[in-house]
Write a protein that holds these residues in place. Structure first.
Motif, PDB file in Angstrom:
ATOM      1  N   PRO A 181      -2.247   3.943   1.106  1.00  0.00           N
ATOM      2  CA  PRO A 181      -2.656   2.543   1.205  1.00  0.00           C
ATOM      3  C   PRO A 181      -1.599   1.708   1.930  1.00  0.00           C
ATOM      4  O   PRO A 181      -0.411   2.019   1.898  1.00  0.00           O
ATOM      5  CB  PRO A 181      -2.789   2.107  -0.256  1.00  0.00           C
TER       6      PRO A 181
ATOM      7  N   PHE B 124      -0.156  -2.219   2.130  1.00  0.00           N
ATOM      8  CA  PHE B 124      -0.110  -3.466   1.378  1.00  0.00           C
ATOM      9  C   PHE B 124       0.569  -4.557   2.201  1.00  0.00           C
ATOM     10  O   PHE B 124       1.456  -4.257   3.003  1.00  0.00           O
ATOM     11  CB  PHE B 124       0.670  -3.279   0.069  1.00  0.00           C
TER      12      PHE B 124
ATOM     13  N   GLU C  14      -1.058  -7.036  -1.820  1.00  0.00           N
ATOM     14  CA  GLU C  14      -2.514  -6.883  -1.724  1.00  0.00           C
ATOM     15  C   GLU C  14      -2.800  -5.783  -0.704  1.00  0.00           C
ATOM     16  O   GLU C  14      -2.137  -5.702   0.340  1.00  0.00           O
ATOM     17  CB  GLU C  14      -3.152  -8.188  -1.236  1.00  0.00           C
ATOM     18  N   ILE C  15      -3.786  -4.965  -1.012  1.00  0.00           N
ATOM     19  CA  ILE C  15      -4.117  -3.876  -0.086  1.00  0.00           C
ATOM     20  C   ILE C  15      -4.803  -4.454   1.153  1.00  0.00           C
ATOM     21  O   ILE C  15      -5.701  -5.277   1.049  1.00  0.00           O
ATOM     22  CB  ILE C  15      -4.957  -2.783  -0.770  1.00  0.00           C
TER      23      ILE C  15
ATOM     24  N   LYS D 146      -5.885   2.474  -4.633  1.00  0.00           N
ATOM     25  CA  LYS D 146      -4.564   2.006  -4.172  1.00  0.00           C
ATOM     26  C   LYS D 146      -3.512   3.095  -4.314  1.00  0.00           C
ATOM     27  O   LYS D 146      -2.330   2.827  -4.509  1.00  0.00           O
ATOM     28  CB  LYS D 146      -4.146   0.734  -4.900  1.00  0.00           C
TER      29      LYS D 146
END
Length: 163
Positions: A115, A117, A122-123, A82
């Motif tokens: 990343p 989100f 939440e990724i 992440k």
């Protein structure tokens, strides 16, 4: 490219993305500005599918859809940690998926990832840029984080708009 130019391009980008009402409309704009501001050759956006434990491209310059296991490659490492990654010598990194270069016929020299989100933190995917002359640096990372945040916000807004 100087900071004044980059800031002006970011303002221009922000104004234009507001009028995009779907992912197919917005993704090419995000790709174009990210490549222009950071100076990369290609841009890809990988979406995470937790049910299949895969990452697949919803946007990939110059190639058809790419599907990889979620725990493989530099994109997979970005997903698991992440955290953004800069790799300026991909072939020396054992995590790099040489198979993708072989499959596409495109030669990757360097990569930067960030990343993505959702609004629940939440990724949901990974933004990737490839091949910047001279390699990527921490300044590029700052802009990459900006684009990944905006892309995440855009995806959430589109989901609200379409839902």
């Amino acid at each position: 490219m100087n900071d004044t130019y980059k800031r002006a391009k970011l303002v221009e980008f922000g104004n234009q993305i507001l009028y995009k009402k779907s992912l197919p409309e917005g993704l090419p704009l995000i790709s174009s500005y990210a490549k222009d501001i950071i100076g990369a050759d290609r841009c890809s956006m990988f979406i995470y599918n937790p049910q299949n434990a895969e990452l697949w491209t919803t946007l990939a310059d110059g190639v058809e859809r790419i599907v990889i296991p979620a725990d493989k490659g530099i994109v997979g490492k970005t997903l698991s940690t992440k955290e953004p990654i800069i790799e300026n010598n991909v072939y020396s990194n054992t995590v790099f998926l040489v198979d993708i270069d072989e499959m596409t016929g495109y030669r990757t020299h360097n990569i930067i990832t960030a990343p993505l989100f959702n609004n629940n933190k939440e990724i949901v995917g990974v933004l990737e840029l490839l091949n910047k002359d001279g390699g990527f640096d921490n300044d590029d990372l700052k802009y990459m984080k900006f684009f990944s945040r905006n892309l995440s916000d855009f995806i959430d807004l589109i989901n609200l708009y379409e839902g």
